[in-house]
Design a protein around this motif. Sequence first.
Motif, short mmCIF file in Angstrom:
data_model
loop_
_atom_site.label_atom_id
_atom_site.label_comp_id
_atom_site.label_asym_id
_atom_site.label_seq_id
_atom_site.Cartn_x
_atom_site.Cartn_y
_atom_site.Cartn_z
N HIS A 25 -1.04 -1.85 -0.92
CA HIS A 25 -2.29 -2.47 -1.14
C HIS A 25 -3.15 -1.70 -2.19
O HIS A 25 -2.85 -0.73 -2.50
CB HIS A 25 -2.59 -3.11 -0.11
CG HIS A 25 -3.30 -2.19 0.83
ND1 HIS A 25 -2.84 -0.95 1.50
CD2 HIS A 25 -4.66 -2.21 1.25
CE1 HIS A 25 -3.64 -0.58 2.20
NE2 HIS A 25 -5.05 -1.10 1.92
N ASP A 55 -8.31 3.77 -1.18
CA ASP A 55 -7.93 4.99 -0.58
C ASP A 55 -6.48 4.88 -0.30
O ASP A 55 -5.74 5.94 0.23
CB ASP A 55 -8.30 4.96 1.14
CG ASP A 55 -8.21 3.83 1.84
OD1 ASP A 55 -8.19 2.48 1.27
OD2 ASP A 55 -7.81 3.87 3.04
N HIS A 56 -5.87 4.11 -1.10
CA HIS A 56 -4.10 4.14 -1.16
C HIS A 56 -3.76 4.16 -2.49
O HIS A 56 -2.66 4.46 -3.02
CB HIS A 56 -3.74 2.84 -0.68
CG HIS A 56 -3.92 2.75 0.92
ND1 HIS A 56 -3.06 3.00 1.87
CD2 HIS A 56 -5.23 2.51 1.39
CE1 HIS A 56 -3.62 2.94 2.99
NE2 HIS A 56 -4.95 2.70 2.94
N ASP A 93 -2.01 0.03 5.90
CA ASP A 93 -3.06 -0.82 6.72
C ASP A 93 -2.52 -2.09 7.21
O ASP A 93 -1.82 -2.88 6.64
CB ASP A 93 -4.30 -0.86 5.55
CG ASP A 93 -4.92 0.54 5.38
OD1 ASP A 93 -4.26 1.38 5.73
OD2 ASP A 93 -5.81 0.58 4.64
N HIS A 152 -3.55 7.21 9.01
CA HIS A 152 -4.61 6.61 8.62
C HIS A 152 -5.96 6.71 9.78
O HIS A 152 -6.13 5.39 10.24
CB HIS A 152 -4.38 5.01 8.31
CG HIS A 152 -5.28 4.38 7.52
ND1 HIS A 152 -6.19 3.73 8.01
CD2 HIS A 152 -5.58 4.23 6.23
CE1 HIS A 152 -7.20 3.19 6.97
NE2 HIS A 152 -6.54 3.55 5.77
ZN LIG Z 1 -6.69 2.30 4.03
#
Ligand SMILES: [Zn+2]
Length: 256
Positions: A60, A64-65, A167, A221
């Motif tokens: 996604h 942070d990805h 996530d 995570h």
């Molecule tokens: Zn994340």
Amino acid sequence: MRLTVLGSGTAVPHPRRAASSHWLEAAGGTLLLDCSGPAVHRMAEEGCDWANLDAVWVSHFHLDHVGGLAPFLFGTRHAPQTRERRKPLVVCGPRGTGKLLRRFDEAGGYKLFEQPFPVEVREVAPRAEFELLPGLAAETFSTPHTSESLAVRLTERSGTSLVYTSDTGFTEALAGFARAADLFLMECSFFRSKPIKTHLELEEAMRLARLSGARRVMLSHLYPEWDGADIAAEAKRLWDGETIEARDGLRLVVGE
Ligand SMILES: [Zn+2]
Ligand SMILES: [Zn+2]
């Protein structure tokens, strides 16, 4: 399959947990599961053959990805290690992955698609079934996190399987998607009393572990709220199977 944890953390700066990224070596090539900002240099730090990386899975669009995706392509564009490379790099993710990359590119005129090798963007829908690397089958699942977010199930010809939730909020359907996986790589953002619905806390993660019948679970995570907790021991109180706490630098053979 061999898994190396590059980043077991989140968007929150942390001294020991880089933002989310995991390196996977399969029989048909190498795959990066999300490319956070720190992942670009963590690959080199862990001795991963980043110059020959075959594919990036984008779960996604939270930074942070994907924060390292444009910087990585900026790096491969200028690195001596990729000057002779001709095989394509596949960037595979939800609908909008191409648009996101093009907007990054246009924002600074970086020429991210002008590489010594082709960059192939592949966009996939929920419930898609396709081959991500030669001999590595992939299946996707829409997760309750963002409108585009996808979990992925990867299965090698040998039958070894890994499910990466990235996530997600809680939905029992995720356990069905991860049924009997050799490794269920799950987010577990919070220990308890999660502040938002679109992530998991331990009790929910362990409920999914139990329902899925997965052989092993890895929790990643991890927000700083986890600092000081014995994650594997806390997990054991809720599920009798093997739970592994992701730590940056941890290596694991999947299916052993
Ligand atoms: Zn994340
Ligand atoms: Zn997210």
